[in-house]
Each structure stands twice: as structure tokens, then as C-alpha cells.
Design an enzyme around this catalytic site. Structure first.
Site, mmCIF file in Angstrom:
data_model
loop_
_atom_site.group_PDB
_atom_site.id
_atom_site.type_symbol
_atom_site.label_atom_id
_atom_site.label_comp_id
_atom_site.label_asym_id
_atom_site.label_seq_id
_atom_site.Cartn_x
_atom_site.Cartn_y
_atom_site.Cartn_z
ATOM 1 N N ASN A 9 18.033 -0.212 -15.924
ATOM 2 C CA ASN A 9 16.935 -1.015 -15.387
ATOM 3 C C ASN A 9 16.777 -0.642 -13.923
ATOM 4 O O ASN A 9 17.582 -1.034 -13.085
ATOM 5 C CB ASN A 9 17.278 -2.511 -15.547
ATOM 6 N N LYS A 11 14.584 -1.565 -11.891
ATOM 7 C CA LYS A 11 14.003 -2.645 -11.086
ATOM 8 C C LYS A 11 12.867 -2.072 -10.202
ATOM 9 O O LYS A 11 12.227 -1.110 -10.601
ATOM 10 C CB LYS A 11 15.086 -3.367 -10.283
ATOM 11 N N HIS A 96 14.511 -11.147 -17.885
ATOM 12 C CA HIS A 96 15.545 -10.811 -16.900
ATOM 13 C C HIS A 96 15.706 -11.988 -15.941
ATOM 14 O O HIS A 96 14.720 -12.661 -15.606
ATOM 15 C CB HIS A 96 15.153 -9.540 -16.138
ATOM 16 N N GLU A 98 15.939 -12.137 -12.869
ATOM 17 C CA GLU A 98 15.072 -12.062 -11.682
ATOM 18 C C GLU A 98 13.663 -12.553 -12.001
ATOM 19 O O GLU A 98 12.995 -13.147 -11.157
ATOM 20 C CB GLU A 98 15.073 -10.621 -11.136
ATOM 21 N N GLU A 168 23.651 -11.063 -19.260
ATOM 22 C CA GLU A 168 23.800 -10.709 -17.854
ATOM 23 C C GLU A 168 24.115 -11.960 -17.049
ATOM 24 O O GLU A 168 23.198 -12.704 -16.670
ATOM 25 C CB GLU A 168 22.499 -10.098 -17.323
ATOM 26 N N GLY A 174 24.196 -7.337 -9.189
ATOM 27 C CA GLY A 174 24.016 -6.817 -7.832
ATOM 28 C C GLY A 174 25.029 -7.347 -6.837
ATOM 29 O O GLY A 174 24.857 -7.188 -5.633
ATOM 30 N N SER A 214 26.761 -5.507 -12.391
ATOM 31 C CA SER A 214 27.700 -4.673 -11.634
ATOM 32 C C SER A 214 28.531 -3.740 -12.510
ATOM 33 O O SER A 214 29.713 -3.494 -12.242
ATOM 34 C CB SER A 214 28.611 -5.545 -10.761
#
Ligand code: 13P
Length: 251
Positions: A9, A11, A96, A98, A168, A174, A214
Site C-alpha cells: 500500500n 498510500k 483502511h 486512515e 492492521e 507507521g 510496521s
């Protein structure tokens, strides 16, 4: 047998030129060989889909990172599943964290996105996962159960069988802080059990459940070794072809 998948991904990273270059590097390195049964998917920004489809061999999957809830209409700035499919992409990431957090996407909207993706022959890569507060409060399983039950409401078994799930944990995205192999296996087996309850054991045993957060060459092997982990959804490390392929070769 279920598929082993390593998906990148990207992003909101890479200009078009950088993205085309990265896709070329991924393709070239993948051609040197992958462990048996492992498939790669890349999920670049929308603007790169058409160009990258031309670069990637058919053996590497192409995914968008989001889609609209409708096929067309007055929704300025949105990109529909129909448009994504017309670029030759086969997958779309839905839900996701985000998107859930920064764009306030609700479970109801995500359910609509899953359905419209399937209607356009795209395979949803459906993300779920708890935040740090929910983990610390010990309610992470309820959170993930809700996300899955609401995200897949109204899906029959045939449709569900096309889904890829990505677990996730938000606290691992991250942050450099990966879930331990035990935490990953615990949640993946919980999700598989849930699929068994919602559908049946055959469907549960064929659903690919990826881990994201990560994941990097140094920790991929210990995560992928777990029986219910079928691969990874990789963020930062997928922006470097060497690292992305090293993760895929951790199987
Ligand atoms: P990182 O690998 O950068 O933690 O991101 C994970 C992720 O969000 C993939 O979708």
C-alpha cells in the site's frame, strides 16, 4: 488452500515518474523468483494505475486504495469502482484505518463500497483493526468483530469468498511497533473463527487474512510463520522494491 499474498500500500507517496520506476523495479525483482504460491499486489495512487498496469506483468496484481460508494454521478473528487476496474486493476483496499479516521468513513459506507467493488469485479482488500486505546481497554476483539460484521452485512457466501481481509492494528501502523507474532496469530485466528460463524468452515479456511503494521524484512518471517497469517499489507517498506521483495521472500 488459501492464497499467500504480499501487498504494498503505497498510500499518498510517489510522483507518477517515481511510481512507474518503483513498479518497474518490483516487476524486475519479482521475475527473479518468488516462494511457491506467493502472489504480489501493488496499490499505488489512482493517478498511477493505468501506467503501472502497462508495466506490471499479469502475475502481479494491481489495486486501488479506495473507491466511491457509487458508480458515477455528481461526487466531485471521487473515483468509482467502475473507473478503477476500467484501468485493469483487480483489487481495491477498503476501510483502511486512515480512511476510517481521517475521512470519517463509516461501517455503513464501507459495506456499500465492498458491494460496489464486488459488483464491478474488483476484489476488496478489507481492513480492520483496533486503535491503541481499544487494545489497552481490552475491547479489541469486539471492535474487530463489529468492523467485520458491519462491513460484510448482506454478503452471501459466494461474494464473501472473493474477499481478502487485512488485520492492521492502528497502533502498529507507521509506528515501528509491530504486533508480536502471538498477538497477530491470536487476532487472525479470532477473525477466521468469526468467518466460520458468519459463513462456514470451508469459507473460513480459504479466506486469506493479511497482517499490516510496521511489517519489514527483519520481522516478516516471524509474523508469516503463524498458521493463520497468510501474508502482509505493507506500507512504508513497500516503497522500496528490495525491502518489499525481501518481505515476500520471507515465506
Ligand atoms: P506501515 O507498514 O507503514 O506500518 O503501514 C501499514 C499499512 O497501513 C498498510 O496498509
Amino acid at each position: 488452500m488459501r492464497r499467500k499474498i504480499v501487498a504494498g500500500n503505497w498510500k499518498m507517496n510517489t510522483t507518477l515518474n517515481d511510481g512507474l520506476r518503483l513498479a518497474g523495479e518490483v516487476k524486475e525483482d519479482a521475475e527473479k523468483g518468488l516462494p511457491e504460491g506467493v502472489s504480489l499486489i501493488v496499490a499505488p495512487p489512482f493517478t498511477h494505475l493505468t501506467g503501472i498496469r502497462e508495466i506490471l506483468a499479469d502475475s502481479i496484481g494491481l489495486s486501488a486504495q479506495n473507491c466511491a460508494t457509487d458508480d458515477s454521478g455528481a461526487f466531485t473528487g471521487e473515483v468509482s469502482a467502475k473507473m478503477i476496474a476500467s484501468t485493469g486493476a483487480e483489487y481495491v483496499i477498503i476501510g483502511h484505518s486512515e480512511r476510517r479516521l481521517f475521512f470519517r468513513e463509516s461501517d455503513k459506507e464501507l459495506n456499500k463500497k465492498v458491494k460496489i467493488a464486488l459488483a464491478n469485479d474488483l476484489t476488496p482488500i478489507f481492513c480492520c483493526g483496533e486503535n491503541l486505546h481499544e487494545r489497552e481497554k481490552g475491547i479489541y476483539k469486539e471492535v474487530v468483530r463489529n468492523q467485520i460484521e458491519l462491513g460484510f452485512t448482506g454478503l452471501n457466501e459466494d461474494d464473501f469468498r472473493k474477499i481478502i481481509i487485512a488485520y492492521e492494528p492502528v497502533w502498529a501502523i507507521g509506528t515501528g511497533k509491530t504486533a508480536t507474532p502471538e498477538q497477530a496469530q491470536d487476532m487472525h485466528s479470532f477473525i477466521r473463527d468469526l468467518v466460520k460463524k458468519l459463513y462456514n468452515s470451508d469459507t473460513a479456511s480459504t479466506t486469506s487474512i493479511l497482517y499490516g503494521g510496521s511489517c519489514k524484512p527483519s520481522n516478516a518471517r516471524e509474523i508469516f510463520e503463524n498458521s493463520d497469517v497468510d501474508g502482509g499489507l505493507i506500507g512504508g517498506a513497500s516503497l522500496n522494491a528490495d525491502d518489499f521483495l525481501a518481505i515476500a521472500r520471507s515465506f
